[in-house]
Design an enzyme around this catalytic site. Structure first.
Site, PDB file in Angstrom:
ATOM      1  N   LYS A  14       0.859  -1.207   0.000  1.00  0.00           N
ATOM      2  CA  LYS A  14       0.000   0.000   0.000  1.00  0.00           C
ATOM      3  C   LYS A  14       0.883   1.240   0.000  1.00  0.00           C
ATOM      4  O   LYS A  14       2.066   1.192   0.344  1.00  0.00           O
ATOM      5  CB  LYS A  14      -0.900   0.031   1.248  1.00  0.00           C
ATOM      6  CG  LYS A  14      -0.183  -0.020   2.618  1.00  0.00           C
ATOM      7  CD  LYS A  14       0.208   1.301   3.215  1.00  0.00           C
ATOM      8  CE  LYS A  14       0.792   1.153   4.613  1.00  0.00           C
ATOM      9  NZ  LYS A  14       1.569   2.275   5.092  1.00  0.00           N
ATOM     10  N   SER A 109       0.075  -6.797   4.887  1.00  0.00           N
ATOM     11  CA  SER A 109      -0.531  -7.382   3.695  1.00  0.00           C
ATOM     12  C   SER A 109      -0.361  -8.897   3.706  1.00  0.00           C
ATOM     13  O   SER A 109      -1.299  -9.645   3.397  1.00  0.00           O
ATOM     14  CB  SER A 109       0.134  -6.770   2.457  1.00  0.00           C
ATOM     15  OG  SER A 109      -0.321  -7.410   1.303  1.00  0.00           O
ATOM     16  N   ASP A 141      -2.591  -1.767  10.516  1.00  0.00           N
ATOM     17  CA  ASP A 141      -2.707  -1.629   9.061  1.00  0.00           C
ATOM     18  C   ASP A 141      -3.397  -2.823   8.413  1.00  0.00           C
ATOM     19  O   ASP A 141      -3.732  -2.774   7.227  1.00  0.00           O
ATOM     20  CB  ASP A 141      -1.291  -1.543   8.448  1.00  0.00           C
ATOM     21  CG  ASP A 141      -0.880  -0.116   8.148  1.00  0.00           C
ATOM     22  OD1 ASP A 141      -1.727   0.778   8.269  1.00  0.00           O
ATOM     23  OD2 ASP A 141       0.296   0.080   7.794  1.00  0.00           O
TER      24      ASP A 141
HETATM   25  C1  LIG Z   1       2.211   4.290  10.118  1.00  0.00           C
HETATM   26  C2  LIG Z   1       1.255   3.366   9.410  1.00  0.00           C
HETATM   27  C3  LIG Z   1       0.363   4.190   8.475  1.00  0.00           C
HETATM   28  O1  LIG Z   1      -0.365   3.383   7.596  1.00  0.00           O
HETATM   29  O2  LIG Z   1       1.852   2.405   8.563  1.00  0.00           O
HETATM   30  P1  LIG Z   1       3.367   1.813   8.346  1.00  0.00           P
HETATM   31  O3  LIG Z   1       4.327   2.911   8.126  1.00  0.00           O
HETATM   32  O4  LIG Z   1       3.708   1.033   9.591  1.00  0.00           O
HETATM   33  O5  LIG Z   1       3.255   0.931   7.145  1.00  0.00           O
HETATM   34  C4  LIG Z   1       0.344   2.639  10.454  1.00  0.00           C
HETATM   35  O6  LIG Z   1      -0.331   3.557  11.280  1.00  0.00           O
HETATM   36  C5  LIG Z   1       1.103   1.670  11.319  1.00  0.00           C
HETATM   37  O7  LIG Z   1       0.419   0.470  11.319  1.00  0.00           O
HETATM   38  P2  LIG Z   1       1.146  -0.935  11.755  1.00  0.00           P
HETATM   39  O8  LIG Z   1       2.490  -0.976  11.122  1.00  0.00           O
HETATM   40  O9  LIG Z   1       0.182  -2.013  11.448  1.00  0.00           O
HETATM   41  O10 LIG Z   1       1.307  -0.702  13.296  1.00  0.00           O
HETATM   42  P3  LIG Z   1       1.126  -1.757  14.498  1.00  0.00           P
HETATM   43  O11 LIG Z   1       1.948  -2.959  14.217  1.00  0.00           O
HETATM   44  O12 LIG Z   1      -0.319  -1.939  14.819  1.00  0.00           O
HETATM   45  O13 LIG Z   1       1.748  -0.925  15.687  1.00  0.00           O
HETATM   46  C6  LIG Z   1       3.123  -0.710  15.846  1.00  0.00           C
HETATM   47  C7  LIG Z   1       3.273   0.406  16.890  1.00  0.00           C
HETATM   48  O14 LIG Z   1       2.972   1.658  16.262  1.00  0.00           O
HETATM   49  C8  LIG Z   1       2.226   2.491  17.139  1.00  0.00           C
HETATM   50  N1  LIG Z   1       0.928   2.830  16.526  1.00  0.00           N
HETATM   51  C9  LIG Z   1       0.469   2.139  15.433  1.00  0.00           C
HETATM   52  C10 LIG Z   1      -0.728   2.498  14.851  1.00  0.00           C
HETATM   53  C11 LIG Z   1      -1.455   3.577  15.396  1.00  0.00           C
HETATM   54  N2  LIG Z   1      -2.630   3.961  14.869  1.00  0.00           N
HETATM   55  N3  LIG Z   1      -0.980   4.237  16.480  1.00  0.00           N
HETATM   56  C12 LIG Z   1       0.209   3.882  17.038  1.00  0.00           C
HETATM   57  O15 LIG Z   1       0.636   4.499  18.009  1.00  0.00           O
HETATM   58  C13 LIG Z   1       2.071   1.735  18.447  1.00  0.00           C
HETATM   59  O16 LIG Z   1       3.117   2.150  19.273  1.00  0.00           O
HETATM   60  C14 LIG Z   1       2.308   0.294  18.051  1.00  0.00           C
HETATM   61  O17 LIG Z   1       2.892  -0.448  19.098  1.00  0.00           O
HETATM   62  N1  LIG Z   2       5.744 -11.283   6.899  1.00  0.00           N
HETATM   63  C1  LIG Z   2       6.480 -10.244   7.271  1.00  0.00           C
HETATM   64  N2  LIG Z   2       7.015  -9.448   6.351  1.00  0.00           N
HETATM   65  C2  LIG Z   2       7.735  -8.357   6.719  1.00  0.00           C
HETATM   66  N3  LIG Z   2       7.974  -8.010   7.998  1.00  0.00           N
HETATM   67  C3  LIG Z   2       7.469  -8.774   8.957  1.00  0.00           C
HETATM   68  C4  LIG Z   2       6.694  -9.922   8.645  1.00  0.00           C
HETATM   69  N4  LIG Z   2       6.277 -10.451   9.793  1.00  0.00           N
HETATM   70  C5  LIG Z   2       6.750  -9.670  10.762  1.00  0.00           C
HETATM   71  N5  LIG Z   2       7.475  -8.651  10.280  1.00  0.00           N
HETATM   72  C6  LIG Z   2       8.056  -7.550  11.068  1.00  0.00           C
HETATM   73  O1  LIG Z   2       7.191  -6.409  10.823  1.00  0.00           O
HETATM   74  C7  LIG Z   2       7.954  -5.208  10.750  1.00  0.00           C
HETATM   75  C8  LIG Z   2       7.823  -4.555   9.390  1.00  0.00           C
HETATM   76  O2  LIG Z   2       6.508  -4.432   8.976  1.00  0.00           O
HETATM   77  P1  LIG Z   2       6.222  -3.959   7.478  1.00  0.00           P
HETATM   78  O3  LIG Z   2       4.773  -4.096   7.231  1.00  0.00           O
HETATM   79  O4  LIG Z   2       7.148  -4.618   6.526  1.00  0.00           O
HETATM   80  O5  LIG Z   2       6.679  -2.451   7.496  1.00  0.00           O
HETATM   81  P2  LIG Z   2       5.873  -1.108   7.647  1.00  0.00           P
HETATM   82  O6  LIG Z   2       5.089  -1.238   8.943  1.00  0.00           O
HETATM   83  O7  LIG Z   2       6.922  -0.045   7.679  1.00  0.00           O
HETATM   84  O8  LIG Z   2       4.991  -0.976   6.463  1.00  0.00           O
HETATM   85  C9  LIG Z   2       9.380  -5.609  11.004  1.00  0.00           C
HETATM   86  O9  LIG Z   2       9.600  -5.433  12.396  1.00  0.00           O
HETATM   87  C10 LIG Z   2       9.427  -7.087  10.653  1.00  0.00           C
HETATM   88  O10 LIG Z   2      10.411  -7.779  11.359  1.00  0.00           O
END
Ligand SMILES: C[C@@](CO)(OP(=O)(O)O)[C@H](O)COP(=O)(O)OP(=O)(O)OC[C@H]1O[C@@H](n2ccc(N)nc2=O)[C@H](O)[C@@H]1O
Ligand SMILES: Nc1ncnc2c1ncn2[C@@H]1O[C@H](COP(=O)(O)OP(=O)(O)O)[C@@H](O)[C@H]1O
Length: 308
Positions: A14, A109, A141
């Site tokens: 995404k 995803s 996410d």
């Molecule tokens: C920033 C975003 C934007 O789309 O994406 P990524 O950059 O990770 O892809 C999301 O909010 C990331 O979602 P995701 O990566 O699923 O986060 P999670 O595993 O649920 O959470 C990881 C940590 O991020 C923080 N977290 C996450 C989501 C949210 N709405 N508030 C938070 O504060 C929390 O500290 C949590 O412990």
């Molecule tokens: N199937 C997977 N693919 C990628 N990362 C993974 C997976 N399972 C767990 N992780 C952990 O999730 C985190 C990365 O998440 P990812 O979705 O790739 O990045 P982002 O949250 O930046 O979009 C890393 O800490 C990684 O070790």
């Protein structure tokens, strides 16, 4: 040892066109308002049943695979909800293209698509609402990917997903900096910055949707994380400048980074930009936004042969 049936499917990345972060909640998460779209950049997943007495997870990147990992928690949750799965063990082989910690949601995803495939092949009969509930328990996410909507507005901590119409059709260039960003760290840094200023109120979702024109998507580009990430990783700023100089109309970071996205005027230009970036030693690729969720082919491979 593997069973003969291998289910192979894609797991798309995404991008966040728009990402605003609101209040930190009691549960430690933040309310967000985001516009996300699937992009044509994917990992490939093979799912099978194993007669070993444990789940098997393989990946071409080092990812967590234990009980506390995303997939470990998914399997545990499914066995909890469906006792008939107690003695069934799963094999997952993930061939990753989406770099981990790149803000492209690769892990989320992967989990969403495995959950959807298991719901289908094991006839678990989880309705949409239950699928979202399971997804939200595993990661913020994940619900977006579980819905399969190619273009959507996201709110809550990520679990509220409303489809948007007229998904933009764009050529994009993705630049992958050498370091990934830990999402927890990025949100912590955001909190530190906000304590200096003030937590912002997010625009109400309905108001945002009413004013939203997808054909002017570039007008909405915004990412609250950008300033923080550029502060800690000033070298990322130079990628932004490079993409702008090379002719991208908008350049921005997706999610908590580290991928920087540039909008290219057409395919030819996108290809040229990637070539030029390669000459400069910058890791990149071009792609397109996804318009429909009909791109997840339901391929059942017999005997492990690849008919894709
Ligand atoms: C920033 C975003 C934007 O789309 O994406 P990524 O950059 O990770 O892809 C999301 O909010 C990331 O979602 P995701 O990566 O699923 O986060 P999670 O595993 O649920 O959470 C990881 C940590 O991020 C923080 N977290 C996450 C989501 C949210 N709405 N508030 C938070 O504060 C929390 O500290 C949590 O412990
Ligand atoms: N199937 C997977 N693919 C990628 N990362 C993974 C997976 N399972 C767990 N992780 C952990 O999730 C985190 C990365 O998440 P990812 O979705 O790739 O990045 P982002 O949250 O930046 O979009 C890393 O800490 C990684 O070790």
């Amino acid at each position: 040892m593997k069973n003969d049936n291998i289910y192979q499917f894609r797991s798309y990345a995404k991008m966040n066109w728009f990402l605003k972060i609101g209040q930190r909640r009691q549960d430690g998460y933040h309310n967000i308002l985001s516009v996300m779209q699937l992009i044509d950049f994917y990992d490939t997943i093979d799912l099978y049943f194993t007669d070993q007495n444990c789940d098997e997870i393989q990946c071409n990147y080092e990812i967590p695979t234990g009980k506390k990992s995303l997939l470990g928690r998914l399997f545990h949750l499914l066995r909890d909800l469906k006792p008939q799965l107690k003695d069934r063990y799963f094999g997952v082989k993930i061939t990753k293209n989406i770099p981990p910690s790149s803000g492209l949601g690769g892990a989320s995803s992967n989990v969403a698509n495995i959950l959807k495939k298991m719901n289908e092949i094991l006839q678990l009969s989880f309705e949409n609402e239950k699928m979202i509930e399971i997804s939200a328990k595993l990661g913020s996410d994940i619900p977006f990917f579980t819905t399969g909507f190619p273009f959507a507005i996201i709110s809550g901590k990520g679990e509220k997903v409303i489809p948007l119409h007229q998904p933009p059709e764009k050529y994009i260039v993705l630049v992958f900096p050498e370091v990934g960003i830990d999402t927890c760290w990025a949100y912590r840094e955001w909190d530190i910055e906000q304590e200096k200023d003030k937590f912002q109120d997010l625009p109400p979702v309905k108001e945002f949707i009413d004013d939203f024109s997808p054909n002017q998507i570039e007008k909405y580009i915004w990412n609250d994380f950008e300033k923080i990430i550029y502060k800690h990783f000033p070298e990322f700023g130079s990628y932004k400048e490079t993409l702008e100089q090379m002719g991208c109309s908008s350049v921005f970071m997706t999610g908590s980074g580290s991928t920087i996205i540039g909008i290219a005027p057409n395919q030819e230009k996108a290809v040229d930009i990637v070539k030029e970036l390669k000459q400069k030693g910058i890791h990149s690729r071009w792609s397109t936004t996804i318009l429909k969720d009909d791109s997840n082919p339901k391929v059942v491979l017999e005997g492990g042969e690849n008919h894709d």
